[in-house]
Design a protein around this motif. Structure first.
Motif, PDB file in Angstrom:
ATOM      1  N   PHE A   1       2.765 -17.920  11.852  1.00 54.27           N
ATOM      2  CA  PHE A   1       2.365 -18.354  10.737  1.00 54.27           C
ATOM      3  C   PHE A   1       0.851 -18.570  11.061  1.00 54.27           C
ATOM      4  O   PHE A   1       0.714 -19.537  11.612  1.00 54.27           O
ATOM      5  N   PRO A   2       0.026 -18.027  10.349  1.00 56.47           N
ATOM      6  CA  PRO A   2      -1.621 -18.350  10.653  1.00 56.47           C
ATOM      7  C   PRO A   2      -2.206 -19.310  10.028  1.00 56.47           C
ATOM      8  O   PRO A   2      -2.910 -19.166   8.974  1.00 56.47           O
ATOM      9  N   TRP A   3      -1.618 -20.720  10.309  1.00 64.89           N
ATOM     10  CA  TRP A   3      -2.001 -21.996   9.486  1.00 64.89           C
ATOM     11  C   TRP A   3      -3.571 -21.897   9.897  1.00 64.89           C
ATOM     12  O   TRP A   3      -4.341 -22.681   9.070  1.00 64.89           O
ATOM     13  N   GLY A   4      -4.055 -21.484  11.038  1.00 57.33           N
ATOM     14  CA  GLY A   4      -5.558 -21.629  11.176  1.00 57.33           C
ATOM     15  C   GLY A   4      -6.299 -20.683  10.286  1.00 57.33           C
ATOM     16  O   GLY A   4      -7.347 -21.179   9.805  1.00 57.33           O
ATOM     17  N   THR A   5      -5.835 -19.530   9.882  1.00 59.95           N
ATOM     18  CA  THR A   5      -6.432 -18.901   8.771  1.00 59.95           C
ATOM     19  C   THR A   5      -6.577 -19.683   7.402  1.00 59.95           C
ATOM     20  O   THR A   5      -7.574 -19.625   6.713  1.00 59.95           O
ATOM     21  N   VAL A   6      -5.632 -20.347   6.976  1.00 67.35           N
ATOM     22  CA  VAL A   6      -5.394 -20.987   5.845  1.00 67.35           C
ATOM     23  C   VAL A   6      -6.447 -22.323   6.109  1.00 67.35           C
ATOM     24  O   VAL A   6      -7.169 -22.642   5.142  1.00 67.35           O
ATOM     25  N   ILE A   7      -6.455 -22.915   7.126  1.00 68.11           N
ATOM     26  CA  ILE A   7      -7.294 -24.080   7.568  1.00 68.11           C
ATOM     27  C   ILE A   7      -8.933 -23.710   7.260  1.00 68.11           C
ATOM     28  O   ILE A   7      -9.934 -24.072   6.671  1.00 68.11           O
ATOM     29  N   LEU A   8      -9.202 -22.345   7.836  1.00 69.06           N
ATOM     30  CA  LEU A   8     -10.591 -21.956   8.007  1.00 69.06           C
ATOM     31  C   LEU A   8     -10.904 -21.668   6.413  1.00 69.06           C
ATOM     32  O   LEU A   8     -11.864 -21.797   6.050  1.00 69.06           O
ATOM     33  N   PHE A   9     -10.079 -21.123   5.646  1.00 74.14           N
ATOM     34  CA  PHE A   9     -10.292 -20.680   4.325  1.00 74.14           C
ATOM     35  C   PHE A   9     -10.512 -21.889   3.609  1.00 74.14           C
ATOM     36  O   PHE A   9     -11.510 -21.911   2.773  1.00 74.14           O
ATOM     37  N   ALA A  10      -9.825 -22.976   3.600  1.00 75.24           N
ATOM     38  CA  ALA A  10     -10.021 -24.196   2.914  1.00 75.24           C
ATOM     39  C   ALA A  10     -11.243 -24.862   3.232  1.00 75.24           C
ATOM     40  O   ALA A  10     -11.975 -25.369   2.452  1.00 75.24           O
ATOM     41  N   VAL A  11     -11.448 -24.969   4.665  1.00 75.13           N
ATOM     42  CA  VAL A  11     -12.751 -25.764   5.015  1.00 75.13           C
ATOM     43  C   VAL A  11     -14.033 -24.675   4.657  1.00 75.13           C
ATOM     44  O   VAL A  11     -15.052 -25.290   4.214  1.00 75.13           O
ATOM     45  N   GLY A  12     -13.912 -23.435   4.621  1.00 75.54           N
ATOM     46  CA  GLY A  12     -14.896 -22.736   4.222  1.00 75.54           C
ATOM     47  C   GLY A  12     -15.338 -22.713   2.644  1.00 75.54           C
ATOM     48  O   GLY A  12     -16.355 -22.881   2.445  1.00 75.54           O
ATOM     49  N   ILE A  13     -14.432 -23.311   1.915  1.00 76.61           N
ATOM     50  CA  ILE A  13     -14.367 -23.331   0.356  1.00 76.61           C
ATOM     51  C   ILE A  13     -15.210 -24.726   0.278  1.00 76.61           C
ATOM     52  O   ILE A  13     -16.014 -25.021  -0.252  1.00 76.61           O
ATOM     53  N   SER A  14     -14.793 -25.611   1.263  1.00 73.41           N
ATOM     54  CA  SER A  14     -15.281 -27.077   1.220  1.00 73.41           C
ATOM     55  C   SER A  14     -16.679 -26.965   1.496  1.00 73.41           C
ATOM     56  O   SER A  14     -17.712 -27.597   0.690  1.00 73.41           O
ATOM     57  N   VAL A  15     -17.230 -26.137   2.537  1.00 75.85           N
ATOM     58  CA  VAL A  15     -18.594 -26.183   2.939  1.00 75.85           C
ATOM     59  C   VAL A  15     -19.444 -25.606   1.718  1.00 75.85           C
ATOM     60  O   VAL A  15     -20.432 -25.857   1.427  1.00 75.85           O
ATOM     61  N   GLY A  16     -18.964 -24.476   0.983  1.00 71.81           N
ATOM     62  CA  GLY A  16     -19.439 -23.548  -0.102  1.00 71.81           C
ATOM     63  C   GLY A  16     -19.672 -24.577  -1.164  1.00 71.81           C
ATOM     64  O   GLY A  16     -20.711 -24.620  -1.889  1.00 71.81           O
ATOM     65  N   THR A  17     -18.676 -25.299  -1.371  1.00 77.96           N
ATOM     66  CA  THR A  17     -18.474 -26.430  -2.809  1.00 77.96           C
ATOM     67  C   THR A  17     -19.553 -27.480  -2.241  1.00 77.96           C
ATOM     68  O   THR A  17     -20.394 -27.966  -3.163  1.00 77.96           O
ATOM     69  N   ALA A  18     -19.662 -28.038  -1.081  1.00 75.57           N
ATOM     70  CA  ALA A  18     -20.578 -28.978  -0.735  1.00 75.57           C
ATOM     71  C   ALA A  18     -22.016 -28.498  -0.888  1.00 75.57           C
ATOM     72  O   ALA A  18     -22.960 -29.206  -1.229  1.00 75.57           O
ATOM     73  N   LEU A  19     -22.323 -27.226  -0.502  1.00 79.98           N
ATOM     74  CA  LEU A  19     -23.473 -26.724  -0.656  1.00 79.98           C
ATOM     75  C   LEU A  19     -24.195 -26.653  -2.067  1.00 79.98           C
ATOM     76  O   LEU A  19     -25.301 -26.765  -2.289  1.00 79.98           O
ATOM     77  N   LEU A  20     -23.184 -26.129  -2.923  1.00 79.81           N
ATOM     78  CA  LEU A  20     -23.489 -26.314  -4.579  1.00 79.81           C
ATOM     79  C   LEU A  20     -23.686 -27.588  -4.899  1.00 79.81           C
ATOM     80  O   LEU A  20     -24.669 -27.919  -5.728  1.00 79.81           O
ATOM     81  N   ARG A  21     -22.934 -28.670  -4.501  1.00 75.12           N
ATOM     82  CA  ARG A  21     -23.167 -30.170  -5.222  1.00 75.12           C
ATOM     83  C   ARG A  21     -24.075 -30.590  -4.799  1.00 75.12           C
ATOM     84  O   ARG A  21     -24.864 -31.553  -5.352  1.00 75.12           O
TER      85      ARG A  21
END
Length: 512
Positions: free
Chosen positions: A353-373
């Motif tokens: 199971f590619p948990w690394g993909t899930v973590i990358l995805f979640a942190v990527g959204i965190s980075v994008g959210t922080a860039l917006l905020r």
């Protein structure tokens, strides 16, 4: 002959380069460059209109882009490192909403660094991985692939067409590009070996490259076909409080993917014309191998019923019901894991199971959210708008310029998910900053997300490309020269659709 269906692809030249001294050196240089960029942006003089927290996020963005482009760190590891940087660097910057206030502190910074994990799109990506695991565990994906190929005659061009149809069908029910290609490529290799076709023949390369490119093409037309689409959906939902249904996405993207698929077929069969016109006994051998795996098991029937029901819910979202894609997918996973009713247990679902993909995805959204905020995305967007003269540009010009930018920058990324995480927040800010009358920001973001999937040129532009390259059936130059023509065809279609279908459907501007 059944074992031939699952040959282990050889590492190929790419693997040798990636693990050799040259690859190690590139990673070390990449990591040093990433750290240098982080410090340079962090320590640069304050810029008017850019809050301190925004400057911190730009430094983290610079680090992330270089690390992801050079693959200096494993993607999962880079995600953890980026999350840690966000926590401890943002902690010493005031909140962008209160620039004169006290520093944010680790508690608030941690909330921002983990914000991506609460996004519904992350749940959808994780659920998609479970579906891919169920397909592998039951062998349903293999059966579908063999069933389609068994209906194709011995003509080599028809075999290629069968592989493309298989990739298209799997795009609906296997919501992972890597999983689809990982299923299809061993079958293609088994096919090549079964008929004693030279592994380095044009036909072998044609078959494998076409399988990978078809997967990328249908990432455009089907919302649930790839994780990067969920990145865009996640940001759209966060920013505007509304999303894009599966059917709305399909109506916008499927005609484009269908025409590009036709183009891919003609490009590949002309540029890598197979040595033979047909393979004697091809259809009979595939049918023999299909028979060797036996009748469909109860588990396969259960999984097929669950997936088709789920597909029905996706397709009728906002039409027959208001259940969003993530909710229905999570419900389907619950059914798959239930004792007796389900198709696999927890241990079985976790194999690879590619948990690394899930973590990358979640942190990527965190980075994008922080860039917006933190207003970092808005600041960057204003620079782009001013320097490219986009303030009063038409929706067509904006789409073309940003598409060209995404196609070029994709050459440096090995993950469309990482590219989307980096660029979609900035694209949203650019579209919000322009003064084009009636511009449809959500629609234009979706169209530009289509372009994020244009990883057609280099083997390193996408994991599915690397799986194909790992078979050692073709040289990198074969992928590059055909990929350039496919990209050109995609660009021509982009212009045609941007002048006709998409404006007619209201995806670029709202009706006056």
């Amino acid at each position: 002959m059944t074992p031939l269906l699952n040959p282990t692809p050889s590492p190929g030249p790419a693997a040798a380069d990636g693990t050799g001294a040259k690859g190690t050196m590139l990673k070390q240089v990449g990591l040093l460059a990433a750290v240098a960029a982080l410090l340079a942006v962090l320590w640069m003089p304050s810029v008017q209109g850019l809050p301190a927290a925004g400057q911190v996020m730009l430094s983290v963005l610079a680090f992330a882009v270089i690390v992801w482009m050079t693959e200096a760190l494993d993607y999962a590891v880079s995600s953890v490192v980026i999350g840690a940087l966000m926590v401890f660097l943002l902690a010493y910057a005031p909140d962008a909403a209160k620039p004169a206030g006290a520093d944010m502190g680790t508690r608030a910074a941690l909330g921002l660094a983990l914000s991506g994990f609460s996004n519904s799109a992350v749940a959808l990506v994780a659920a998609a991985c479970f579906i891919a695991a169920a397909m592998t565990a039951t062998g349903l994906d293999r059966r579908i692939a063999l069933l389609v190929l068994s209906k194709v005659d011995a003509g080599t061009n028809h075999i290629v067409m069968g592989a493309m149809v298989t990739g298209f069908l799997l795009s609906f029910i296997v919501p992972s590009t890597t999983a689809r290609v990982a299923c299809l490529v061993p079958i293609m290799m088994g096919f090549i070996l079964a008929f004693k076709v030279d592994k380095r023949s044009r036909f072998a390369g044609l078959l494998v490259i076409t399988a990978a490119q078809t997967a990328s093409v249908w990432n455009v037309g089907i919302k649930t076909a790839a994780a990067q689409n969920m990145v865009a959906i996640g940001f759209i939902e966060k920013q505007f409080g509304s999303g894009i249904s599966w059917t709305e996405w399909f109506i916008a993207g499927a005609p484009f993917s269908a025409l590009l698929s036709v183009a891919v077929y003609f490009i590949m069969t002309r540029m890598m014309k197979p040595e033979m016109k047909e393979i004697e006994g091809g259809q009979a051998t595939i049918r023999l191998q299909l028979g060797a795996i036996g009748k469909m098991s109860v588990r396969e029937w259960k999984l097929l019923a669950i997936v088709l029901t789920l597909l029905g819910f996706w397709a009728t979202e906002k039409v027959l019901h208001n259940f969003d894609t993530s909710s229905t997918t999570i419900a389907a996973i619950a059914l798959m894991l239930l004792p007796r009713l389900g198709v696999m247990d927890w241990k079985e679902s976790q194999r690879g199971f590619p948990w690394g993909t899930v973590i990358l995805f979640a942190v990527g959204i965190s980075v994008g959210t922080a860039l917006l905020r933190t207003n970092a995305a808005a600041w960057l967007a204003n620079l782009i708008v001013q320097n490219l003269g986009l303030q009063q540009a038409s929706a067509f010009v904006i789409l073309m310029l940003l598409s060209l930018f995404l196609i070029v920058i994709h050459l440096g990324f090995a993950s469309a998910t990482a590219l989307a995480s980096t660029m979609i927040p900035i694209i949203i800010s650019v579209l919000m900053a322009v003064q084009t009358p009636g511009i449809n920001v959500i629609g234009m973001t979706m169209l530009l997300q289509f372009v994020v999937s244009f990883g057609f040129i280099l083997p390193v532009n996408a994991p599915q490309n690397m799986i194909a390259y790992g078979t050692d059936t073709f040289d990198a130059r074969d992928f590059v020269r055909t990929g350039l023509v496919i990209t050109l065809a995609a660009a021509v279609l982009l212009v045609i659709f941007a002048l006709t279908y998409w404006p007619w459907m209201g995806y670029m501007t709202h009706a006056a």
